[in-house]
Motif scaffolding. Structure first.
Motif: not given
Length: 192
Positions: A73-83
């Motif tokens: 995944d990429e993008g801001e939503e993906a960053k939240k999921k990854q964190s």
């Protein structure tokens, strides 16, 4: 490829081979190591819920599948999921065992693997974290050399985590533990 070592060039090839973007893979792996370091040195132990062997196996399968998906995944939503994923995985009973396993793989990488492992341990995993300056003295390197070596080690760590997760997912499919219709590999193929 100027400015990178032959080992980093090889690691970059490994990441390309498995379709992982090197900056992204490094970022989430570094985040995992940094958060683990914070927990290790906070005085607050990892919070784990007691699970049966079957529940641990199911948790590993679910988190492995989630990891394989979020790494694409990429993008801001993906960053939240990854964190959120990093925080959750660090609160499992088995994460220390997996980090040690991946460190063992890193240590076996050509003639620099043991140095990579030491740099990762000294940067994130030991009881006492060393500064770049102290590592440079210890390893007879420049400070930029230590930073470059750490970057290479993080990329290699990322590759080995990904390769392990893919292999285990395939093994679970073959063993019939995971339905191929639910398998990440099929979801990734459909997405590409």
């Amino acid at each position: 490829m100027s400015g990178i070592s032959k080992h980093e060039a090889r690691i970059n090839e490994y990441l390309e081979m498995v379709h992982l973007e090197k900056r992204f893979a490094s970022k989430i792996t570094k985040q995992l190591l940094e958060k683990y370091c914070e927990i290790l040195h906070s005085g607050n132990p990892l919070i784990t819920v007691p699970l049966t062997a079957e529940e641990v196996e199911k948790q590993k399968q679910e988190m492995r599948r989630e990891y394989l998906l979020i790494m694409q995944d990429e993008g801001e939503e993906a960053k939240k999921k990854q964190s959120l994923f990093v925080t959750r995985v660090l609160n499992t009973s088995w994460i220390v065992e997996k980090i040690d396993m991946v460190l063992g793989m890193v240590a076996d990488f050509h003639d620099v693997g043991s140095l990579y492992r030491e740099i990762l341990e000294e940067s994130y995993l030991n009881d006492k974290i060393m500064t770049v300056e102290k590592m440079a003295v210890k390893h007879s390197m420049s400070e930029s050399g230590v930073r470059n070596t750490r970057r290479e080690a993080i990329k290699l760590f990322a590759f080995y985590i990904w390769a392990y997760a893919q292999r285990r997912e395939s093994e679970d499919i073959i063993a019939g533990k995971v339905s191929p219709a639910d398998a990440v590999n099929e979801k990734l193929d459909k997405a590409s």
